[in-house]
Design an enzyme around this catalytic site. Structure first.
Site, PDB file in Angstrom:
ATOM      1  N   CYS A 198      -1.357   5.565  -5.073  1.00  0.00           N
ATOM      2  CA  CYS A 198      -1.303   4.133  -4.733  1.00  0.00           C
ATOM      3  C   CYS A 198      -2.666   3.592  -4.329  1.00  0.00           C
ATOM      4  O   CYS A 198      -2.887   2.393  -4.375  1.00  0.00           O
ATOM      5  CB  CYS A 198      -0.275   3.893  -3.642  1.00  0.00           C
ATOM      6  SG  CYS A 198      -0.657   4.711  -2.085  1.00  0.00           S
ATOM      7  N   ARG A 204       3.058  -6.792   6.278  1.00  0.00           N
ATOM      8  CA  ARG A 204       2.649  -5.381   6.328  1.00  0.00           C
ATOM      9  C   ARG A 204       2.550  -5.016   7.800  1.00  0.00           C
ATOM     10  O   ARG A 204       1.782  -5.628   8.555  1.00  0.00           O
ATOM     11  CB  ARG A 204       1.301  -5.178   5.632  1.00  0.00           C
ATOM     12  CG  ARG A 204       0.684  -3.830   5.941  1.00  0.00           C
ATOM     13  CD  ARG A 204      -0.491  -3.483   5.073  1.00  0.00           C
ATOM     14  NE  ARG A 204      -0.055  -3.123   3.733  1.00  0.00           N
ATOM     15  CZ  ARG A 204      -0.809  -2.456   2.848  1.00  0.00           C
ATOM     16  NH1 ARG A 204      -2.044  -2.100   3.166  1.00  0.00           N
ATOM     17  NH2 ARG A 204      -0.346  -2.164   1.664  1.00  0.00           N
ATOM     18  N   ARG A 241      -0.078  -4.073  -9.543  1.00  0.00           N
ATOM     19  CA  ARG A 241       0.416  -4.697  -8.309  1.00  0.00           C
ATOM     20  C   ARG A 241       0.483  -6.208  -8.512  1.00  0.00           C
ATOM     21  O   ARG A 241       1.431  -6.862  -8.087  1.00  0.00           O
ATOM     22  CB  ARG A 241      -0.519  -4.376  -7.122  1.00  0.00           C
ATOM     23  CG  ARG A 241      -0.557  -2.919  -6.699  1.00  0.00           C
ATOM     24  CD  ARG A 241       0.770  -2.468  -6.111  1.00  0.00           C
ATOM     25  NE  ARG A 241       1.162  -3.270  -4.960  1.00  0.00           N
ATOM     26  CZ  ARG A 241       0.704  -3.097  -3.714  1.00  0.00           C
ATOM     27  NH1 ARG A 241      -0.119  -2.126  -3.446  1.00  0.00           N
ATOM     28  NH2 ARG A 241       1.128  -3.882  -2.731  1.00  0.00           N
ATOM     29  N   GLN A 255       4.656  -1.225  -4.092  1.00  0.00           N
ATOM     30  CA  GLN A 255       3.861  -0.263  -4.850  1.00  0.00           C
ATOM     31  C   GLN A 255       4.701   0.389  -5.945  1.00  0.00           C
ATOM     32  O   GLN A 255       4.228   0.655  -7.042  1.00  0.00           O
ATOM     33  CB  GLN A 255       3.309   0.815  -3.901  1.00  0.00           C
ATOM     34  CG  GLN A 255       2.424   1.826  -4.597  1.00  0.00           C
ATOM     35  CD  GLN A 255       1.103   1.229  -5.085  1.00  0.00           C
ATOM     36  OE1 GLN A 255       0.405   0.575  -4.328  1.00  0.00           O
ATOM     37  NE2 GLN A 255       0.778   1.442  -6.356  1.00  0.00           N
ATOM     38  N   HIS A 269       7.170   1.461   1.058  1.00  0.00           N
ATOM     39  CA  HIS A 269       6.180   0.597   0.391  1.00  0.00           C
ATOM     40  C   HIS A 269       6.747   0.195  -0.987  1.00  0.00           C
ATOM     41  O   HIS A 269       6.248   0.629  -2.026  1.00  0.00           O
ATOM     42  CB  HIS A 269       4.866   1.373   0.241  1.00  0.00           C
ATOM     43  CG  HIS A 269       3.686   0.532  -0.122  1.00  0.00           C
ATOM     44  ND1 HIS A 269       3.721  -0.853  -0.185  1.00  0.00           N
ATOM     45  CD2 HIS A 269       2.416   0.883  -0.476  1.00  0.00           C
ATOM     46  CE1 HIS A 269       2.526  -1.297  -0.542  1.00  0.00           C
ATOM     47  NE2 HIS A 269       1.724  -0.276  -0.727  1.00  0.00           N
ATOM     48  N   ASP A 307      -0.517  10.801  -2.215  1.00  0.00           N
ATOM     49  CA  ASP A 307      -1.040   9.763  -1.322  1.00  0.00           C
ATOM     50  C   ASP A 307      -1.833  10.474  -0.218  1.00  0.00           C
ATOM     51  O   ASP A 307      -1.789  11.714  -0.110  1.00  0.00           O
ATOM     52  CB  ASP A 307       0.147   8.977  -0.741  1.00  0.00           C
ATOM     53  CG  ASP A 307      -0.271   7.751   0.068  1.00  0.00           C
ATOM     54  OD1 ASP A 307      -1.449   7.341  -0.028  1.00  0.00           O
ATOM     55  OD2 ASP A 307       0.579   7.208   0.796  1.00  0.00           O
TER      56      ASP A 307
END
Ligand code: CP
Ligand code: NVA
Length: 302
Positions: free
Chosen positions: A259, A104, A287, A134, A131, A219
């Protein structure tokens, strides 16, 4: 066998993504039934986190443990990465000792450089641009609740950020239509929108965009790394909250996703995220299951 990386959803074929989705559902059922499934014994996943995380860290770490392997948390504060050891050198060294690397980080080019110099699979655990992990969870969640997403209408409200850009890739790979309601100047990369113009459309007004939607997702207004822009962004995004009024434009059985972490009263109203159409907790749990399918796909084949 050639190494497979997972830097964006485009690294898998649509058929492979469907296979992963199905496998995620199977692994979830196995886990819920208390049945052990440990194909990754003696395998190690290195996890490099240059940004904070709750879900990504826990899902990868717990997922590796459940699959019989081990996960190693590496922070730039305690490794030579934080003292400037080049990413290429780090990739060579770390990949000589572990079986896969999750990272990440900030610039997407960093994960690309890792992939170029790694001898094991690299998994993108979030960059400034994408991402993809996700999206594996989001697509599994939609499927579990409503069946195939093919041909459906998905609406993204808010920032044209890493999640939004992953939704653009998802529109292509899972074959759905995507409407993006974002303020001018905060859209996704123009090339990405153009390359997918057969299924991706920018509609500025969230109310208009939400009409007839099957899924609405949003988001945060300021992502990790944009902390200094927070005040300015709050002003720019003020009309981009997923409210009850926005949800009411969508189909009756439309779902809401985020998310997480979420800011109630900013990008989403509390009544929406805590309401009956919201599937954010399943989305977060998935996830774990979706990434176990990914880890099995990438690591059990070596
Ligand atoms: N959604 C997500 O990636 O959460 P974390 O930042 O907690 O990992
Ligand atoms: N767009 C957010 C997602 C967090 C999971 C960020 O990059 O901070």
């Amino acid at each position: 066998m050639t190494i497979r990386h997972f830097l964006t959803l485009k690294d898998m074929t649509p058929a492979e993504l469907q296979q992963l989705l199905k496998r995620g559902i199977e692994l979830k059922a196995l886990h819920r039934a208390g049945k052990a499934h440990a194909p990754l014994q003696h395998k190690t996943l290195a996890m490099i986190f240059e940004k904070s995380s709750t879900r990504t860290r826990i899902s990868f770490e717990a997922g590796m443990a459940q699959l019989g392997g081990h996960a190693l948390f590496l922070s730039p504060n305690d490794t030579q990465l934080g003292r400037g050891e080049p990413i290429e050198d780090s990739a060579r060294v770390i990949s000589s000792m572990v079986d896969a690397i999750m990272i990440r980080t900030f610039e997407h080019e960093i994960v690309e450089a890792m992939a170029e110099h790694s001898r094991v699979p690299i998994i993108n655990g979030l960059t400034d641009d994408y991402h993809p992990c996700q999206l594996l969870a989001d697509m599994q969640t939609y499927h579990e609740h409503r069946g195939s997403i093919q041909g459906k209408t998905v609406v993204w409200v808010g920032d044209g950020n890493n999640m939004c850009q992953s939704y653009i890739n998802a529109a292509k790979q899972y074959d759905f239509n995507l409407r993006i309601a974002c303020p001018a100047g905060y859209g996704p990369k123009k090339e990405l929108v153009h390359a997918n113009s057969d299924r991706v459309e920018i509609i500025r007004d969230p109310i208009e965009a939400a009409r007839g939607a099957d899924l609405i997702a949003t988001d945060v207004w300021a992502s990790m790394g944009q902390e200094e822009e927070q005040r300015m962004r709050r002003r720019a995004f003020i009309d981009y909250q997923v409210t009850e009024a926005v949800m009411q434009q969508a189909n009756k059985d439309a779902l809401f996703m985020h998310c997480l972490p979420a800011h109630r009263g900013e990008e989403v109203a509390a009544e929406v995220i805590d309401g009956t159409q919201s599937v954010v907790w399943d989305e977060a749990e998935n996830r774990l299951h979706a990434q176990k399918a990914l880890l099995e796909f990438l690591m059990a084949r070596n």
